[in-house]
Design an enzyme around this catalytic site. Structure first.
Site, PDB file in Angstrom:
ATOM      1  N   GLY A 166     -19.381  58.950 -37.551  1.00  0.00           N
ATOM      2  CA  GLY A 166     -18.697  57.756 -37.050  1.00  0.00           C
ATOM      3  C   GLY A 166     -17.361  57.597 -37.757  1.00  0.00           C
ATOM      4  O   GLY A 166     -16.340  58.104 -37.300  1.00  0.00           O
ATOM      5  N   GLU A 217      -5.120  50.562 -30.819  1.00  0.00           N
ATOM      6  CA  GLU A 217      -6.511  50.094 -30.701  1.00  0.00           C
ATOM      7  C   GLU A 217      -6.776  48.962 -31.692  1.00  0.00           C
ATOM      8  O   GLU A 217      -7.375  47.937 -31.359  1.00  0.00           O
ATOM      9  CB  GLU A 217      -7.480  51.254 -30.967  1.00  0.00           C
ATOM     10  CG  GLU A 217      -8.936  50.814 -30.957  1.00  0.00           C
ATOM     11  CD  GLU A 217      -9.938  51.933 -31.254  1.00  0.00           C
ATOM     12  OE1 GLU A 217      -9.501  53.081 -31.470  1.00  0.00           O
ATOM     13  OE2 GLU A 217     -11.150  51.646 -31.257  1.00  0.00           O
ATOM     14  N   ARG A 218      -6.291  49.139 -32.908  1.00  0.00           N
ATOM     15  CA  ARG A 218      -6.549  48.130 -33.945  1.00  0.00           C
ATOM     16  C   ARG A 218      -5.746  46.860 -33.727  1.00  0.00           C
ATOM     17  O   ARG A 218      -6.242  45.756 -33.963  1.00  0.00           O
ATOM     18  CB  ARG A 218      -6.285  48.754 -35.327  1.00  0.00           C
ATOM     19  CG  ARG A 218      -7.375  49.770 -35.627  1.00  0.00           C
ATOM     20  CD  ARG A 218      -7.123  50.646 -36.821  1.00  0.00           C
ATOM     21  NE  ARG A 218      -8.214  51.626 -36.895  1.00  0.00           N
ATOM     22  CZ  ARG A 218      -8.196  52.728 -37.615  1.00  0.00           C
ATOM     23  NH1 ARG A 218      -7.134  53.029 -38.343  1.00  0.00           N
ATOM     24  NH2 ARG A 218      -9.227  53.547 -37.619  1.00  0.00           N
ATOM     25  N   PRO A 256     -24.048  60.614 -33.260  1.00  0.00           N
ATOM     26  CA  PRO A 256     -25.120  60.138 -34.152  1.00  0.00           C
ATOM     27  C   PRO A 256     -24.859  60.531 -35.610  1.00  0.00           C
ATOM     28  O   PRO A 256     -25.182  59.778 -36.520  1.00  0.00           O
ATOM     29  CB  PRO A 256     -26.374  60.834 -33.597  1.00  0.00           C
ATOM     30  CG  PRO A 256     -26.054  61.083 -32.154  1.00  0.00           C
ATOM     31  CD  PRO A 256     -24.577  61.336 -32.097  1.00  0.00           C
ATOM     32  N   GLY A 260     -27.787  22.266 -34.114  1.00  0.00           N
ATOM     33  CA  GLY A 260     -28.836  22.965 -33.347  1.00  0.00           C
ATOM     34  C   GLY A 260     -28.305  23.497 -32.028  1.00  0.00           C
ATOM     35  O   GLY A 260     -28.711  24.582 -31.580  1.00  0.00           O
ATOM     36  N   GLN A 290     -22.020  26.319 -37.047  1.00  0.00           N
ATOM     37  CA  GLN A 290     -22.580  25.335 -37.976  1.00  0.00           C
ATOM     38  C   GLN A 290     -22.218  23.911 -37.541  1.00  0.00           C
ATOM     39  O   GLN A 290     -23.063  23.010 -37.552  1.00  0.00           O
ATOM     40  CB  GLN A 290     -22.057  25.618 -39.399  1.00  0.00           C
ATOM     41  CG  GLN A 290     -22.650  24.745 -40.474  1.00  0.00           C
ATOM     42  CD  GLN A 290     -24.129  25.036 -40.725  1.00  0.00           C
ATOM     43  OE1 GLN A 290     -24.625  26.096 -40.352  1.00  0.00           O
ATOM     44  NE2 GLN A 290     -24.833  24.092 -41.317  1.00  0.00           N
TER      45      GLN A 290
HETATM   46  C1  FAD Z   1     -20.699  48.038 -29.627  1.00  0.00           C
HETATM   47  C2  FAD Z   1     -19.992  49.277 -30.097  1.00  0.00           C
HETATM   48  C3  FAD Z   1     -19.077  49.901 -29.250  1.00  0.00           C
HETATM   49  C4  FAD Z   1     -18.449  51.087 -29.648  1.00  0.00           C
HETATM   50  N1  FAD Z   1     -17.616  51.752 -28.775  1.00  0.00           N
HETATM   51  C5  FAD Z   1     -17.177  53.009 -29.095  1.00  0.00           C
HETATM   52  C6  FAD Z   1     -16.466  53.802 -28.123  1.00  0.00           C
HETATM   53  O1  FAD Z   1     -16.165  53.363 -27.007  1.00  0.00           O
HETATM   54  N2  FAD Z   1     -16.118  55.070 -28.471  1.00  0.00           N
HETATM   55  C7  FAD Z   1     -16.407  55.606 -29.693  1.00  0.00           C
HETATM   56  O2  FAD Z   1     -16.080  56.759 -29.931  1.00  0.00           O
HETATM   57  N3  FAD Z   1     -17.067  54.869 -30.636  1.00  0.00           N
HETATM   58  C8  FAD Z   1     -17.463  53.604 -30.358  1.00  0.00           C
HETATM   59  N4  FAD Z   1     -18.149  52.849 -31.293  1.00  0.00           N
HETATM   60  C9  FAD Z   1     -18.427  53.450 -32.599  1.00  0.00           C
HETATM   61  C10 FAD Z   1     -17.685  52.815 -33.763  1.00  0.00           C
HETATM   62  O3  FAD Z   1     -16.343  53.186 -33.762  1.00  0.00           O
HETATM   63  C11 FAD Z   1     -18.448  53.254 -35.030  1.00  0.00           C
HETATM   64  O4  FAD Z   1     -19.686  52.565 -35.032  1.00  0.00           O
HETATM   65  C12 FAD Z   1     -17.685  52.959 -36.295  1.00  0.00           C
HETATM   66  O5  FAD Z   1     -16.545  53.785 -36.369  1.00  0.00           O
HETATM   67  C13 FAD Z   1     -18.543  53.190 -37.546  1.00  0.00           C
HETATM   68  O6  FAD Z   1     -19.172  54.429 -37.506  1.00  0.00           O
HETATM   69  P1  FAD Z   1     -20.756  54.543 -37.767  1.00  0.00           P
HETATM   70  O7  FAD Z   1     -21.415  53.537 -36.903  1.00  0.00           O
HETATM   71  O8  FAD Z   1     -21.156  55.959 -37.601  1.00  0.00           O
HETATM   72  O9  FAD Z   1     -20.960  54.111 -39.251  1.00  0.00           O
HETATM   73  P2  FAD Z   1     -20.830  55.049 -40.549  1.00  0.00           P
HETATM   74  O10 FAD Z   1     -19.568  55.817 -40.490  1.00  0.00           O
HETATM   75  O11 FAD Z   1     -22.088  55.808 -40.731  1.00  0.00           O
HETATM   76  O12 FAD Z   1     -20.719  53.976 -41.693  1.00  0.00           O
HETATM   77  C14 FAD Z   1     -21.821  53.204 -42.146  1.00  0.00           C
HETATM   78  C15 FAD Z   1     -21.302  52.228 -43.206  1.00  0.00           C
HETATM   79  O13 FAD Z   1     -20.730  52.969 -44.292  1.00  0.00           O
HETATM   80  C16 FAD Z   1     -19.405  52.555 -44.501  1.00  0.00           C
HETATM   81  N5  FAD Z   1     -18.587  53.695 -44.916  1.00  0.00           N
HETATM   82  C17 FAD Z   1     -18.373  54.858 -44.261  1.00  0.00           C
HETATM   83  N6  FAD Z   1     -17.529  55.642 -44.948  1.00  0.00           N
HETATM   84  C18 FAD Z   1     -17.206  54.946 -46.079  1.00  0.00           C
HETATM   85  C19 FAD Z   1     -16.362  55.228 -47.203  1.00  0.00           C
HETATM   86  N7  FAD Z   1     -15.648  56.347 -47.268  1.00  0.00           N
HETATM   87  N8  FAD Z   1     -16.285  54.289 -48.187  1.00  0.00           N
HETATM   88  C20 FAD Z   1     -16.989  53.121 -48.104  1.00  0.00           C
HETATM   89  N9  FAD Z   1     -17.784  52.806 -47.056  1.00  0.00           N
HETATM   90  C21 FAD Z   1     -17.884  53.715 -46.059  1.00  0.00           C
HETATM   91  C22 FAD Z   1     -18.937  52.017 -43.158  1.00  0.00           C
HETATM   92  O14 FAD Z   1     -17.844  51.152 -43.269  1.00  0.00           O
HETATM   93  C23 FAD Z   1     -20.191  51.320 -42.663  1.00  0.00           C
HETATM   94  O15 FAD Z   1     -20.272  50.058 -43.249  1.00  0.00           O
HETATM   95  C24 FAD Z   1     -18.732  51.633 -30.934  1.00  0.00           C
HETATM   96  C25 FAD Z   1     -19.621  50.985 -31.797  1.00  0.00           C
HETATM   97  C26 FAD Z   1     -20.258  49.831 -31.387  1.00  0.00           C
HETATM   98  C27 FAD Z   1     -21.246  49.191 -32.321  1.00  0.00           C
END
Ligand code: FAD
Length: 381
Positions: free
Chosen positions: A135, A244-245, A132, A342, A338
């Site tokens: 990320g 992964e990417r 939480p 509909g 698009q």
């Molecule tokens: C459906 C789904 C499946 C997933 N599965 C997995 C999984 O299996 N295992 C796992 O570990 N994770 C998983 N994830 C997590 C995913 O990798 C993270 O959501 C992602 O890395 C972004 O982290 P965050 O959501 O905490 O966003 P944040 O890190 O809080 O970022 C919020 C926003 O701020 C931007 N941001 C952050 N830092 C910067 C910066 N330095 N400069 C500019 N912008 C920035 C981000 O790009 C984003 O737009 C999953 C997520 C989803 C939605």
């Protein structure tokens, strides 16, 4: 027009034909129901394993097919044909992010206990990094593992974890020093059991996938479940990011190709103002742009793949492929929607789901912003 080939050979084309047949026969017909039920059955794992599809790149001694990343690349592209991003994501998490660290960093016993049954589809894996409070900033994780006699006790919370409810084991990033950070993170293979609680999350797209928050409360993890060396978990995270990417880029290319083909066919059949939609220049130009986008994305992705399997460390090319394809896929799906008018907004049309599913790409596996940060560094900007 064929893109610059990665070293795909006849065997990969044969694999592609057989994977596509299996997907179209065994998985795609159920996609709609699985999406509505917000769950695809666990049985899909052994079913895919029976075709050898959960172990394409893994050695035969662990039950794999003895292939390599190119074989896996074929599967990543073809999974788009399930027509359910959520199903592709659940399988993808198992084969592309949860099991690779065990294969690369696990000891013999860990491979026997986790990799082998995962390849057989008997045990499902998840990768737990995101929390939480952390990320993109992976080094900021706060789930901690305290040393105790015979192992570790884990406390903390992971979130957005794919396969988070169903996984039998979670390859989990934990803090193993009070400071944590780059030199204080380790990986533990945490078995589901006492103290491990999951709660399902509901999402915009990927409905059939199981995404969850996982809470660890005084979970004892034995010493033998430490994956790789203590405090070198950051290296382990970095080691699989490229694959992964690339896997995400390949998935996007597969999905874009399919969406283009279907939309071009639709535009040829649907009539307005006395002619097919594709008879209108504005629509025809859009389709031309889409074909260009699919081709460009495929070229950039295949170039990164070719370098990756050739043993280079193509950080720049993989990062560009991830950045380009994820946004392009979302934009292309929106265009497809698009053109469907509909109908595109209706649940029973594939494109409504494809557009929602594609929104995850620019966020997951390192967001667009993080890709740009990496490129900024690599390019010395
Ligand atoms: C459906 C789904 C499946 C997933 N599965 C997995 C999984 O299996 N295992 C796992 O570990 N994770 C998983 N994830 C997590 C995913 O990798 C993270 O959501 C992602 O890395 C972004 O982290 P965050 O959501 O905490 O966003 P944040 O890190 O809080 O970022 C919020 C926003 O701020 C931007 N941001 C952050 N830092 C910067 C910066 N330095 N400069 C500019 N912008 C920035 C981000 O790009 C984003 O737009 C999953 C997520 C989803 C939605």
């Amino acid at each position: 027009m064929s893109p610059p080939d990665p070293p795909f050979a006849d065997e990969h084309d044969e694999l592609r034909a057989s994977v596509r047949g299996f997907i179209e026969r065994e998985l795609a017909p159920h996609a709609q129901r699985w999406e509505e039920e917000q769950w695809f059955p666990d049985e899909v794992f052994p079913k895919m394993a029976a075709q050898g599809l959960l172990g394409l790149k893994y050695p035969e001694e662990y039950g794999g097919q003895g292939g390599d990343y190119l074989h896996e690349a074929v599967l990543c592209e073809e999974m788009a044909r399930v027509g359910s991003g959520g199903t592709a994501a659940g399988i993808g998490a198992h084969i592309n992010i949860a099991t690779p660290p065990i294969w690369k960093f696990g000891d013999e016993q860990q491979k026997r206990r986790y990799l082998e049954p995962a390849i057989r589809g008997e045990r499902i894996g998840a990768l737990g990094i995101t929390e939480p409070g952390a990320g993109s900033d992976v080094a900021a994780i706060s789930t901690r593992a305290e040393r105790v006699d015979g192992g570790f006790v884990v406390n903390g919370e992971k979130t957005y974890i794919t396969n988070g409810v169903r996984a039998h084991f979670i390859v989990t990033a934990v803090k193993t020093t009070p400071e944590g950070g780059h030199d204080g993170i380790s990986f533990l293979i945490v078995e589901r059991g006492e103290g491990v609680g999951s709660s399902a999350l509901h999402k915009l797209g990927w409905h059939a996938s199981d995404t969850a928050t996982i809470a660890f409360e005084d979970v004892f993890v034995p010493e033998e479940n430490l994956l790789g060396e203590l405090n070198s978990g950051f290296k382990l995270i970095m080691a699989n990011f490229q694959w992964e990417r690339l896997a995400m880029a390949l998935g996007a290319v597969g999905a874009m190709q399919l969406a283009f083909e279907r939309t071009a066919a639709f535009a040829g059949e649907r009539h307005a103002f006395g002619r097919a939609l594709s008879g209108h220049q504005a629509i025809r130009h859009r389709l031309a742009d889409m074909a260009t986008s699919v081709y460009t994305c495929r070229c950039v992705t295949y170039d990164a793949l070719r370098r990756f399997v050739g043993g280079e460390d193509p950080l720049k090319e993989v990062t560009m492929a991830k950045l380009l394809t994820q946004r392009a896929a979302f934009e292309l799906m929106d265009e497809c929607l698009q053109i469907h008018g509909g109908a595109g907004y209706m649940r029973e049309y594939w494109v409504e789901r494809a557009a929602r599913d594609a929104r995850l790409g620019p966020i997951g596996g390192g967001s667009d912003e993080i890709m740009r940060e990496i490129l900024g560094r690599v390019l010395g900007l």
